[in-house]
Every structure is written in structure tokens, then in C-alpha cells.
Design an enzyme around this catalytic site. Structure first.
Site, PDB file in Angstrom:
ATOM      1  CD  GLU A 255      -2.527 -12.800   8.178  1.00  0.00           C
ATOM      2  OE1 GLU A 255      -2.043 -12.258   9.184  1.00  0.00           O
ATOM      3  OE2 GLU A 255      -3.500 -13.575   8.234  1.00  0.00           O
ATOM      4  CB  CYS A 294       4.803 -10.047   9.872  1.00  0.00           C
ATOM      5  SG  CYS A 294       4.639 -11.834   9.737  1.00  0.00           S
TER       6      CYS A 294
HETATM    7  P1  NAP Z   1       4.348  -3.983   0.490  1.00  0.00           P
HETATM    8  O1  NAP Z   1       5.240  -2.936  -0.029  1.00  0.00           O
HETATM    9  O2  NAP Z   1       3.013  -3.584   0.981  1.00  0.00           O
HETATM   10  O3  NAP Z   1       4.226  -5.040  -0.681  1.00  0.00           O
HETATM   11  C1  NAP Z   1       3.514  -6.239  -0.498  1.00  0.00           C
HETATM   12  C2  NAP Z   1       3.069  -6.785  -1.841  1.00  0.00           C
HETATM   13  O4  NAP Z   1       2.098  -5.913  -2.414  1.00  0.00           O
HETATM   14  C3  NAP Z   1       4.190  -6.887  -2.862  1.00  0.00           C
HETATM   15  O5  NAP Z   1       4.006  -8.069  -3.599  1.00  0.00           O
HETATM   16  C4  NAP Z   1       3.975  -5.648  -3.728  1.00  0.00           C
HETATM   17  O6  NAP Z   1       4.493  -5.798  -5.014  1.00  0.00           O
HETATM   18  C5  NAP Z   1       2.471  -5.626  -3.757  1.00  0.00           C
HETATM   19  N1  NAP Z   1       1.885  -4.342  -4.123  1.00  0.00           N
HETATM   20  C6  NAP Z   1       2.351  -3.105  -3.857  1.00  0.00           C
HETATM   21  N2  NAP Z   1       1.480  -2.181  -4.320  1.00  0.00           N
HETATM   22  C7  NAP Z   1       0.455  -2.858  -4.886  1.00  0.00           C
HETATM   23  C8  NAP Z   1      -0.743  -2.460  -5.548  1.00  0.00           C
HETATM   24  N3  NAP Z   1      -1.067  -1.183  -5.693  1.00  0.00           N
HETATM   25  N4  NAP Z   1      -1.558  -3.430  -6.035  1.00  0.00           N
HETATM   26  C9  NAP Z   1      -1.259  -4.733  -5.880  1.00  0.00           C
HETATM   27  N5  NAP Z   1      -0.130  -5.163  -5.265  1.00  0.00           N
HETATM   28  C10 NAP Z   1       0.708  -4.238  -4.768  1.00  0.00           C
HETATM   29  O7  NAP Z   1       5.019  -4.781   1.687  1.00  0.00           O
HETATM   30  P2  NAP Z   1       6.495  -5.397   1.763  1.00  0.00           P
HETATM   31  O8  NAP Z   1       7.423  -4.243   1.932  1.00  0.00           O
HETATM   32  O9  NAP Z   1       6.738  -6.379   0.670  1.00  0.00           O
HETATM   33  O10 NAP Z   1       6.413  -6.259   3.102  1.00  0.00           O
HETATM   34  C11 NAP Z   1       6.760  -5.756   4.368  1.00  0.00           C
HETATM   35  C12 NAP Z   1       5.544  -5.623   5.243  1.00  0.00           C
HETATM   36  O11 NAP Z   1       4.799  -6.828   5.250  1.00  0.00           O
HETATM   37  C13 NAP Z   1       5.885  -5.354   6.699  1.00  0.00           C
HETATM   38  O12 NAP Z   1       5.131  -4.281   7.148  1.00  0.00           O
HETATM   39  C14 NAP Z   1       5.479  -6.624   7.417  1.00  0.00           C
HETATM   40  O13 NAP Z   1       5.067  -6.442   8.754  1.00  0.00           O
HETATM   41  C15 NAP Z   1       4.403  -7.156   6.580  1.00  0.00           C
HETATM   42  N6  NAP Z   1       4.311  -8.598   6.713  1.00  0.00           N
HETATM   43  C16 NAP Z   1       3.238  -9.127   7.356  1.00  0.00           C
HETATM   44  C17 NAP Z   1       3.127 -10.503   7.503  1.00  0.00           C
HETATM   45  C18 NAP Z   1       1.948 -11.124   8.193  1.00  0.00           C
HETATM   46  O14 NAP Z   1       1.758 -12.323   8.070  1.00  0.00           O
HETATM   47  N7  NAP Z   1       1.162 -10.365   8.903  1.00  0.00           N
HETATM   48  C19 NAP Z   1       4.117 -11.335   6.973  1.00  0.00           C
HETATM   49  C20 NAP Z   1       5.191 -10.757   6.331  1.00  0.00           C
HETATM   50  C21 NAP Z   1       5.272  -9.381   6.204  1.00  0.00           C
HETATM   51  P3  NAP Z   1       5.928  -5.193  -5.394  1.00  0.00           P
HETATM   52  O15 NAP Z   1       6.931  -5.852  -4.528  1.00  0.00           O
HETATM   53  O16 NAP Z   1       6.065  -5.539  -6.827  1.00  0.00           O
HETATM   54  O17 NAP Z   1       5.814  -3.723  -5.133  1.00  0.00           O
END
Ligand code: NAP
Length: 525
Positions: A255, A294
Site C-alpha cells: 500500500e 494515503c
Molecule cells: P516509509 O519511509 O516508506 O516507511 C514505511 C515503513 O518502512 C517504516 O516502518 C520504515 O521504518 C520502513 N522501512 C524503511 N526502509 C526500510 C527498509 N529498507 N527495509 C524495511 N523497512 C523499511 O514511509 P512513511 O514515510 O512512514 O509513510 C508515508 C507514506 O506512506 C506516504 O507516501 C503515504 O502515502 C504512504 N501510505 C500509504 C497508505 C496506504 O494504505 N496506501 C497508508 C498510509 C501511508 P522506519 O520508520 O524505521 O524508517
């Protein structure tokens, strides 16, 4: 205080100083997290071995009852969760409700829905398939719960709902949950897990949490695990391409981000109910969780003759909404969750401003109510207007994860379709129109690039569930840049946590194997 991780059925502290989680209004450190030195391979193995075995020994209705008990535990501690949401996410009461109450509502929905699967432990799909004369050799499709762990890597914006909307169907299906919440807001997810573990309403190993970096977690995924990721498209790509994920063909659900549209029909003119409903919803989407959803509306497609009036109506409403410290009475819009998110949102906004004019907001130096802008992570709610339509370079691609939306005028239905599709795959579009010709042409033309389409007219009025609101009974997820994932949709969500296979054999064997199976058609009922 360093938050402990619940792994191998016990609480374990990660090494080192840990990463501090901050109050996004004051910048003060609250708690810290660390996964350093933890044995994540053994933790996953324990979840599969102990949690998985215990859950699969239960029937669907027993697991549904367990979900109801989880919901009761969380309901009883709701006030604590609102407090953490306020402190760690800068959430207003409404924002915290969206996340926390949304989580409890979703758990209760699955607890209710799961009862229909009764005393079964697997699913039988479709009729027997004849494979030989006289029925001596037949085929039967089954779905069995996967024997691995359901591994959730979650985004920062929904620490409560993001955990439980995934956990409810996974636990109901019989898979143990292993969650890694996003670091900036991990506190709420950790507290909820701690409360559920302490209440003893799930078997040991059914619920694990690791806070802080994912470290080597993905190195240890196996062919019977499910990895469900919510977050940015960049991280999604890294996870999909992780060598262990690729080598073991691990099932992945993504997602990701999405540039969702609100689309006004030609009949949604000022003075019409459809126009007013659209204005109300756009303002709601900009204000709830300060646009950190999102599903939030990022692009507003309006017929060219009314686009300016629409922008003015939205701006007039935004002007009446105090932005600031959610502890202050009357504040309606809070901060982003961190300085890093503020920086990213302002950078995205600067890109959009290269091709769009500001109708409202957009002041990087605006002064929030009762907060020091130097420490706080606010972004002023901003409405932009872009005349460039399909020719725009950024508006269709840049997701500003904050209270920012852009109005785009369109000439006719064909252009509205083309602009909506230009998002490259979205979680949701909402349509404000009572014109059957417009709705009848638009919806099928954008359907293959949208997970959910909400159509609102005067007859629906304020009874709709909301553009950005994800209902447990309806599909959540979108194609293309939205990640291509599917979640929720009632019992349909259980399919991701089961493996389909077919058994070919004599009728007695198939009868024997069907004894604990319930009809898979119930998933779509
Ligand atoms: P993110 O930076 O991609 O992080 C998401 C998760 O991935 C966090 O738990 C992060 O951990 C982890 N992560 C990062 N690098 C990783 C790696 N190399 N290996 C494993 N895990 C890793 O996203 P975010 O900033 O938290 O969230 C914002 C984004 O999420 C927005 O773009 C939004 O649109 C999207 N979103 C989508 C939905 C949906 O249902 N479609 C819902 C909510 C949000 P750390 O925090 O420890 O870095």
C-alpha cells in the site's frame, strides 16, 4: 524510557541509546526505540512455531471471538491512546479518533464477520472438478492458512489503524502477526501491543513487535510468510527487490502513496448540493490528520466554468480553521508528525508552486496557534490552482504528504478521465455529481486505475462514509503507484493469508479433507 520489543513471547530491550521519538509541537523527546542486537530470525521462527500453531488449532469462530476480546482491551484503554496520539503525532481529538477508533471499529467488524465461518479451519473453493469417468477421480480447490508469519512494515501516519486493519484479517485467518511500526510514531502501536499481550487474549507468539530499524528482518522471510508493507513507493521498491523476498517468492502486499482525485461533475455548480458536498469533503480531507492520509484528496478536478468558485469556497472555509497546538481549545488542524515530514512537504509544495498559483495558505513562515514554529512541524493548509491540466509536470506525480491540494479545471468528461488516470493508479477517487451520463461514462473509464470510487449526490447527502475513510467492509488498495495491493473488503482480506491449492483424488479422500473446510464463497458474501 526505551520502548521494549515483544519477541519470542517476552519483552526485550534493544541495545544502544536508541532513537528518540519527539513531540511534533514542542520538539521534546518522549520515548526511544531500538532493535539493536535483537535476534529477529529467532523471533520470526518463534512466531511461526508457537503463535502460528496455536492460532491454526483454533477455529475461525474462536479467532473471531479473540478479536472481539482484543477490541475490548483497546476500548478500555482508549484514553491512553488518545494521549499518546496527541503527544507523539500532534493529533487533535478528531485525528486521534480517526486512527484509534478506526482501529477498534475494524477489529469489531472482523470479530462480527468472522463468526460466519463457524467451526472451520480452512476453506473449500468451488465445486468438485470431474477428472475421470464415473467420478472416481476428481479435483477440489482448497485455501489453507499459511504456516508462516504475517509481517507488517507500517507507515507513520496510522500507528493504530495501520496495525489492526492488517492484524484483524491475518489473525482471523490463523497467521501470527509480527509488526514493525514506523519509527517516528511507534509508541502507540507498541503500547497497544503491550496492553493486548498483558491481557492474555491471544496465544503466545500470536503478536510480536519490533520498534526501530527493521535491520535484517527481511533476510529471514520464508516462503510461507506474508509481508504487508505500507509506506512510500521508494521503500516498497526496496522491499519487493530484497534478495530473500525474490529468492523465496514471498507474498508481498504493498500500500503505497497515491495522488487521489475529487471530481466534480458538470452539474456540481455553486448552489447545488453536489458542489457544497464537494467543498465540505475537500476541507475535511485537508484538515483531518493535517492531510497525512494515503487516501487524502490531492487533486480536485472541476469543470472549468466553476473551478475558481470552488477554489474560493474551499479557501473561505480553510480560513476559518485554526491551525496550531492541538492542546489549545478550538484548534482544528495540527502539525505534521516530524520536522523531516515538514521539510519533505514544503519541498513538494515548492515543486507544485512552480506550476500552480496559491489560492490559500502556502506561507512557510505562518505562525501556528500556541506553538513555536522553530520547534514545531506545521505546514499551513494550502490550496493551489493549476491551469496546466495534463501538461502539468508535478501535480500528477508529487504527493505532498500534508494539508495541500490542487484544483485543476477540466474542459469535458474525457479530460476529467485523462487527468484522473494520469495519477498512475490511486487508492480512491470521489465523484460529486447526479448526472447519470457523466457518472456512467466516468466511473468505468477510471475504474481499472482506482481501488475505490465514491459517488456522492444530493440523495446520498451527508450519509456517505467519506473520501478518505476506509471501511473494513470495502476494499482498500490501489493499482500502479498506489502499490497494487488489496486490503480489507470484509472477509475477502483473508485470501491473502491463505494458500490456494487443489487436491486431485477419489471422492472419499476429498470428503475427508473437506471435513474442517467451510465454503470459500463466504469470503465474498
Ligand atoms: P516509509 O519511509 O516508506 O516507511 C514505511 C515503513 O518502512 C517504516 O516502518 C520504515 O521504518 C520502513 N522501512 C524503511 N526502509 C526500510 C527498509 N529498507 N527495509 C524495511 N523497512 C523499511 O514511509 P512513511 O514515510 O512512514 O509513510 C508515508 C507514506 O506512506 C506516504 O507516501 C503515504 O502515502 C504512504 N501510505 C500509504 C497508505 C496506504 O494504505 N496506501 C497508508 C498510509 C501511508 P522506519 O520508520 O524505521 O524508517
Amino acid at each position: 524510557m526505551k520502548l521494549a520489543n515483544h519477541l519470542c513471547g517476552r519483552w526485550q530491550e534493544g541495545g544502544g541509546e536508541g532513537l528518540a521519538l519527539l513531540d511534533p509541537v514542542s520538539g521534546e523527546p518522549l520515548v526511544s526505540v531500538s532493535s539493536e542486537g535483537l535476534d529477529l530470525a529467532e523471533a520470526l521462527a518463534f512466531a511461526r512455531r508457537e503463535g502460528g500453531r496455536a492460532l491454526r488449532a483454533m477455529t475461525y469462530e474462536m479467532r473471531a471471538a479473540a478479536l472481539a476480546r482484543v477490541a475490548d482491551v483497546l476500548q478500555a484503554k482508549r484514553a491512553d491512546y488518545f494521549d499518546i496520539s496527541l503527544r507523539n503525532s500532534g493529533a487533535t481529538e478528531a485525528d486521534a479518533g480517526f486512527d484509534v477508533d478506526g482501529a477498534i471499529f475494524t477489529l469489531k467488524a472482523y470479530a462480527r464477520a468472522g463468526k460466519v465461518l463457524g467451526a472451520g479451519r480452512c476453506l473449500r473453493e468451488g465445486a468438485r472438478v470431474p477428472l475421470a469417468k464415473d467420478g472416481v477421480f476428481q479435483g477440489q480447490h482448497f485455501l489453507v492458512p499459511m504456516s508462516g508469519a504475517a509481517i507488517f512494515i507500517n507507515a507513520f501516519n496510522f500507528p493504530a489503524w495501520g496495525l489492526w486493519e492488517k492484524a484483524a484479517p491475518a489473525l482471523l485467518a490463523g497467521m501470527p502477526v509480527f509488526v514493525k511500526p514506523a519509527t517516528p510514531t511507534a509508541w502507540l502501536a507498541q503500547r497497544m501491543v503491550a496492553d493486548v499481550v498483558e491481557a492474555g487474549v491471544l496465544p503466545p507468539g500470536a503478536l510480536s513487535i519490533v520498534c526501530g530499524s527493521a535491520r535484517d528482518l527481511l533476510d529471514h522471510v520464508g516462503e510461507c510468510d506474508v509481508v504487508s508493507f505500507t509506506g512510500s513507493a521508494d521503500t516498497a521498491a526496496r522491499i519487493r527487490n530484497h534478495p530473500a523476498v525474490v529468492a523465496r517468492a514471498v507474498r508481498i502486499n504493498v500500500e503505497a502513496d497515491s495522488v487521489n482525485s475529487a471530481i466534480l461533475g458538470p452539474d456540481a455548480v455553486p448552489g447545488s448540493a453536489e458542489f457544497d458536498l464537494a467543498v465540505k469533503e475537500i476541507v475535511r480531507e485537508l484538515s483531518i490528520k493535517a492531510g497525512q492520509k494515503c487516501t487524502a484528496i490531492r487533486r480536485v478536478l472541476a469543470p472549468a466554468p466553476v473551478a475558481r468558485a470552488l477554489a474560493d469556497a474551499v479557501a473561505a472555509r480553510l480560513a476559518k480553521m485554526p491551525v496550531g497546538n492541538p492542546r489549545t481549545a478550538g484548534v482544528r488542524i495540527g502539525p505534521l508528525v516530524s520536522k523531516a515530514q515538514q521539510t519533505a512537504a514544503l519541498a513538494g509544495l515548492a515543486k507544485l508552486r512552480e506550476e500552480a498559483e496559491v489560492v490559500y495558505g502556502g506561507d512557510p513562515d505562518f505562525v501556528p496557534v500556541d506553538a513555536d514554529p522553530r520547534q514545531a512541524a506545521f505546514v499551513q493548509p494550502t490550496l493551489l490552482f493549476c491551469e496546466k491540466g495534463l501538461a502539468a509536470r508535478y501535480v500528477h506525480d508529487v504527493e505532498v504528504f500534508g494539508p495541500v491540494a490542487t484544483v485543476l479545471p477540466y474542459a469535458d468528461a474525457a479530460e476529467a478521465v485523462a487527468i484522473a488516470r494520469r495519477g498512475g493508479g490511486s487508492l480512491v477517487a470521489s465523484v460529486y455529481s447526479a448526472d447519470p451520463a457523466f457518472v456512467g461514462a466516468l466511473v468505468p473509464a477510471i475504474a481499472d486505475l482506482h481501488g475505490r470510487i465514491m459517488v456522492v449526490d444530493a440523495a446520498v447527502g451527508s450519509n456517505h462514509t467519506g473520501h478518505g475513510n476506509v471501511m473494513p467492509t470495502c476494499l482498500h488498495g490501489g493499482p500502479g503507484r498506489a502499490g497494487g495491493g488489496e486490503e480489507l473488503g470484509g472477509l475477502r482480506a483473508l485470501a491473502m493469508y491463505h494458500r490456494r491449492h487443489v487436491v486431485q483424488g477419489g471422492p472419499a479422500v476429498l470428503e475427508l479433507l473437506s471435513q474442517e473446510a467451510v465454503d470459500a464463497a463466504l469470503l465474498g458474501a
